[in-house]
Scaffold this motif. Structure first.
Motif, short mmCIF file in Angstrom:
data_model
loop_
_atom_site.label_atom_id
_atom_site.label_comp_id
_atom_site.label_asym_id
_atom_site.label_seq_id
_atom_site.Cartn_x
_atom_site.Cartn_y
_atom_site.Cartn_z
N SER A 281 -23.02 11.66 -0.21
CA SER A 281 -22.79 10.76 -1.34
C SER A 281 -21.97 11.49 -2.38
CB SER A 281 -24.11 10.28 -1.95
OG SER A 281 -24.83 9.49 -1.02
N ASP A 282 -21.34 10.73 -3.27
CA ASP A 282 -20.55 11.28 -4.38
C ASP A 282 -21.18 10.79 -5.69
OD1 ASP A 282 -18.79 12.21 -2.38
OD2 ASP A 282 -17.74 10.28 -2.39
N PRO A 283 -22.29 11.38 -6.11
CA PRO A 283 -23.05 10.82 -7.22
C PRO A 283 -22.52 11.21 -8.60
CG PRO A 283 -24.19 12.71 -6.34
CD PRO A 283 -22.98 12.52 -5.49
N TYR A 284 -22.77 10.31 -9.54
CA TYR A 284 -22.63 10.59 -10.98
C TYR A 284 -23.69 9.77 -11.70
CZ TYR A 284 -20.15 6.10 -11.51
OH TYR A 284 -19.81 4.77 -11.51
N VAL A 285 -23.97 10.13 -12.94
CA VAL A 285 -25.03 9.48 -13.72
C VAL A 285 -24.40 8.72 -14.88
CG1 VAL A 285 -27.15 9.80 -15.06
CG2 VAL A 285 -26.63 11.33 -13.13
N LYS A 286 -24.80 7.45 -15.00
CA LYS A 286 -24.35 6.59 -16.09
C LYS A 286 -25.50 6.43 -17.08
CE LYS A 286 -21.95 2.21 -16.86
NZ LYS A 286 -21.44 0.97 -16.20
N ILE A 287 -25.24 6.69 -18.35
CA ILE A 287 -26.30 6.73 -19.38
C ILE A 287 -25.99 5.69 -20.45
CG2 ILE A 287 -27.64 8.24 -20.90
CD1 ILE A 287 -26.18 10.60 -19.49
N LYS A 288 -27.01 4.90 -20.81
CA LYS A 288 -26.84 3.85 -21.81
C LYS A 288 -28.09 3.76 -22.68
CE LYS A 288 -25.20 0.08 -23.80
NZ LYS A 288 -24.04 0.10 -24.72
N LEU A 289 -27.89 3.63 -24.00
CA LEU A 289 -28.98 3.44 -24.94
C LEU A 289 -28.99 1.99 -25.39
CD1 LEU A 289 -31.24 4.95 -26.46
CD2 LEU A 289 -29.63 5.28 -28.34
N THR A 290 -30.13 1.31 -25.22
CA THR A 290 -30.20 -0.11 -25.55
C THR A 290 -30.01 -0.33 -27.06
OG1 THR A 290 -32.61 -0.01 -25.79
CG2 THR A 290 -31.73 -0.60 -23.63
N ASP A 291 -29.63 -1.56 -27.41
CA ASP A 291 -29.40 -1.95 -28.81
C ASP A 291 -28.38 -1.05 -29.48
OD1 ASP A 291 -31.29 -3.96 -28.55
OD2 ASP A 291 -32.92 -2.65 -29.17
N SER A 292 -27.40 -0.61 -28.72
CA SER A 292 -26.33 0.20 -29.26
C SER A 292 -25.00 -0.45 -28.91
CB SER A 292 -26.39 1.63 -28.70
OG SER A 292 -25.27 2.38 -29.13
N LEU A 328 -30.93 5.33 -17.38
CA LEU A 328 -30.17 6.26 -16.57
C LEU A 328 -29.99 5.67 -15.17
CD1 LEU A 328 -32.60 8.33 -18.14
CD2 LEU A 328 -30.55 9.73 -17.83
N HIS A 329 -28.74 5.57 -14.74
CA HIS A 329 -28.41 5.03 -13.41
C HIS A 329 -27.65 6.10 -12.63
CE1 HIS A 329 -29.36 0.70 -14.18
NE2 HIS A 329 -29.22 1.11 -15.43
N VAL A 330 -28.10 6.38 -11.43
CA VAL A 330 -27.37 7.28 -10.52
C VAL A 330 -26.53 6.40 -9.59
CG1 VAL A 330 -27.53 9.08 -8.79
CG2 VAL A 330 -29.19 9.00 -10.66
N ILE A 331 -25.22 6.67 -9.56
CA ILE A 331 -24.28 5.79 -8.85
C ILE A 331 -23.43 6.62 -7.90
CG2 ILE A 331 -22.40 4.12 -9.15
CD1 ILE A 331 -23.51 3.58 -11.96
N ASP A 332 -23.16 6.05 -6.75
CA ASP A 332 -22.29 6.70 -5.76
C ASP A 332 -20.86 6.25 -5.99
OD1 ASP A 332 -21.48 8.11 -3.44
OD2 ASP A 332 -21.51 6.21 -2.33
N TRP A 333 -19.98 7.20 -6.28
CA TRP A 333 -18.58 6.90 -6.57
C TRP A 333 -17.85 6.52 -5.29
CZ3 TRP A 333 -14.01 9.27 -4.96
CH2 TRP A 333 -12.85 8.90 -5.66
N GLU A 334 -17.01 5.51 -5.38
CA GLU A 334 -16.18 5.07 -4.25
C GLU A 334 -14.73 5.01 -4.71
OE1 GLU A 334 -17.11 4.69 -1.24
OE2 GLU A 334 -19.29 4.67 -1.44
N GLN A 335 -13.86 5.54 -3.90
CA GLN A 335 -12.44 5.52 -4.25
C GLN A 335 -11.88 4.11 -4.18
OE1 GLN A 335 -10.08 8.26 -1.99
NE2 GLN A 335 -8.25 7.97 -3.23
N ILE A 336 -12.37 3.35 -3.23
CA ILE A 336 -11.91 1.97 -3.08
C ILE A 336 -13.15 1.07 -3.07
CG2 ILE A 336 -10.68 0.32 -1.61
CD1 ILE A 336 -9.10 2.65 -0.47
N GLY A 337 -13.08 0.03 -3.84
CA GLY A 337 -14.18 -0.92 -3.85
C GLY A 337 -15.21 -0.61 -4.93
N LYS A 338 -16.28 -1.36 -4.87
CA LYS A 338 -17.34 -1.26 -5.88
C LYS A 338 -18.21 -0.04 -5.64
CE LYS A 338 -21.08 -4.01 -7.90
NZ LYS A 338 -21.84 -5.29 -7.80
N HIS A 339 -18.59 0.62 -6.75
CA HIS A 339 -19.47 1.78 -6.65
C HIS A 339 -20.89 1.32 -6.32
CE1 HIS A 339 -16.62 4.31 -9.42
NE2 HIS A 339 -16.00 3.71 -8.43
N LYS A 341 -24.99 1.53 -6.33
CA LYS A 341 -26.12 2.00 -7.12
C LYS A 341 -27.11 2.73 -6.22
CE LYS A 341 -25.76 -1.72 -10.53
NZ LYS A 341 -26.45 -2.86 -11.20
N MET A 342 -27.52 3.91 -6.64
CA MET A 342 -28.42 4.73 -5.84
C MET A 342 -29.85 4.70 -6.38
SD MET A 342 -25.89 8.00 -5.22
CE MET A 342 -26.91 8.70 -3.95
#
Length: 499
Positions: A281-292, A328-339, A341-342
């Protein structure tokens, strides 16, 4: 003699009535008074205030004073809403008063104090008029004239030593001229932070007080004494310039300003799922704070790694640590198409102890719903370190003027000279463009891009949006680039306008 006297009496009574009617009629018809002058007719506007008060004692304020506006619409609203308002107000009073009574009665050796009856009656208060003051401050000042002749019934029962005594308040009348100030005005509902109430004159308060069935207010001396005591006590507490202050919103929340910083360190992930065809897999982490309003942040991509290590740091501004949640969402990066969710997990900020780093190993799940069957499958773990650093009390905005500052100091342990830059986009006027009427603003600073929402069909947009930029050093030689764009209402056309 008795018979003769009776006859003469009847004759004299009849003769006297007849003679009186004839003589009175003669005087009424034929005799005219000679000392009566012609009446003087004067317009009401020429009379002074005291004379008008004597002639028309109940004249409303909006007639006597042109600065006062009529409030017939509000009185009609109260008339229709009063049955429900009556119940709501009484329930609120019970909820506020009961804990206070329960706390105080033990020291007086009283068993219980209860409301046997509590109703404000069927007659709502009436507004005789209202004056509005216009000032240059961020405030709204109102002076309503209120009269309330209520058929209220408030009965309180006091129980002590096996005995019971009742006190009943009836026939309540209140006439008052308060000054109500809403300030400061803020962009958060209900659009004001505090209410200040003061009385411009001594109020008139009248009521009946029955104790064990006896109306104590029927005693003249006691009645006058109680009246003066109430007027003086109320006036001493709230007679202008003294005020009653009621806080509606917390200053930090009212102005929608940050109250602290959240430091997020994404350390590593363990035993992630295989998403690629070659077993990695080619993972990265996406981080978001609610109400921001800030966009989410993400780590770098670790190629072909199921146990990646990042050790990357991120900072978020916190506005309400009791309600905001870090996602916190761990996501598998894809060069083509939709990434793909892991896995994901959430951390409520209320679970963090201020100023104390917390190392957490989070089990990744498909969805946050704990009852979801898909969460039974192992998706790996994410190791993070979270630190919530609230601003010091002296750093929080306390007045409207303080909220206008654009630079808020960061907490301790931030890099020397670092901090947070806050940019507020208020409004624009007369945006150019023949076909452009959906304007928005793009902000570019140190390679970061932010964008306001679109305001449709206007050339005078108002955004009132806030953007923050975390700084490691003072922006002495930096510039902020602002561009106003507008997408055309025509399909397929998009023409940006320059800054």
């Amino acid at each position: 003699m008795g018979f003769v006297g009776t006859v003469l009496g009847i004759f004299g009574f009849g003769f006297g009535i007849t003679a009186g009617l004839v003589i009175g009629y003669y005087f009424f018809i034929y005799i005219q008074p000679s000392d009566v002058a012609d009446p003087e007719i004067r317009p009401l506007v020429e009379e002074d205030q005291e004379t008008l008060q004597k002639m028309l004692p109940e004249i409303p304020f909006w007639v006597k004073n042109p600065d006062y506006d009529r409030l017939d619409w509000l009185n009609k609203f109260l008339e229709y809403m009063w049955p429900n308002l009556n119940k709501a107000i009484c329930a609120t009073v019970k909820g506020i008063v009961k804990p206070i009574i329960d706390e105080q009665i033990p020291q007086y050796k009283i068993d219980a104090v209860e409301f046997e009856a509590l109703t404000l009656g069927s007659l709502p208060p009436t507004f005789q008029g209202m004056k509005i003051y216009v000032t240059e401050e961020k405030e709204l000042i109102m002076e309503p004239s209120i009269k309330w002749a209520a058929n209220a019934n408030v009965t309180i029962a006091v129980k002590a030593y096996g005995l019971k005594a009742t006190a009943q308040v009836v026939d309540l009348q209140v006439f008052a001229l308060p000054r109500i100030t809403l300030k400061p005005l803020v962009p958060s509902f209900p659009c004001f932070a505090n209410i200040f109430v003061s009385l411009m004159d001594k109020p008139y308060v009248d009521f009946g007080l029955k104790v064990v069935g006896i109306d104590l207010m029927s005693v003249p001396i006691l009645y006058r004494f109680v009246q003066e005591i109430i007027k003086d006590q109320v006036a001493n507490m709230y007679h202008w310039p003294k005020t009653l202050e009621v806080q509606i919103l917390d200053p930090a929340k009212a102005f929608d300003r940050p109250v602290g910083l959240l430091h997020v360190k994404v350390i590593r992930a363990l035993k992630l799922q295989k998403k690629d065809l070659l077993g990695a897999s080619d993972p990265y982490v996406k981080i978001k704070l609610t109400d921001s309003k800030l966009p989410s942040k993400q780590t770098t991509v670790k190629m072909k790694n199921l146990n990646p290590e990042w050790n990357e740091d991120f900072n978020f501004t916190v506005k309400d640590p009791l309600t905001q949640i870090l996602k916190l969402h761990v996501i598998d990066w894809e060069q083509i198409g939709k990434h793909d969710k892991m896995g994901m997990n959430e951390v409520p900020l209320k679970d963090l102890t201020p100023d104390e780093p917390k190392l957490m190993t989070l089990a990744l799940v498909k969805k946050k719903d704990t009852n979801d069957a898909q969460n039974d499958k192992s998706r790996g773990q994410l190791v993070v370190e979270l630190t919530y650093k609230p601003f010091k009390e002296e750093e929080l905005p306390k007045t409207f003027q303080q909220t206008k500052t654009l630079l808020v100091r960061a907490p301790d342990n931030t890099p020397d000279g670092g901090g947070m830059l806050v940019v507020i986009v208020h409004e624009a006027e007369d945006v150019e463009g023949k076909h452009h009427n959906n304007p928005y603003v793009r902000i570019l600073f140190r390679g970061e891009k932010r964008k306001t929402k679109k305001i449709r069909k206007t050339r005078d947009p108002r955004w009132e949006e806030e953007f923050t930029f975390m700084l490691d050093e003072p922006p002495i030689n930096d510039k902020i680039h602002l561009e106003v764009y507008s997408s055309s209402s025509r399909i397929g056309l998009r023409r940006p306008k320059g800054p």
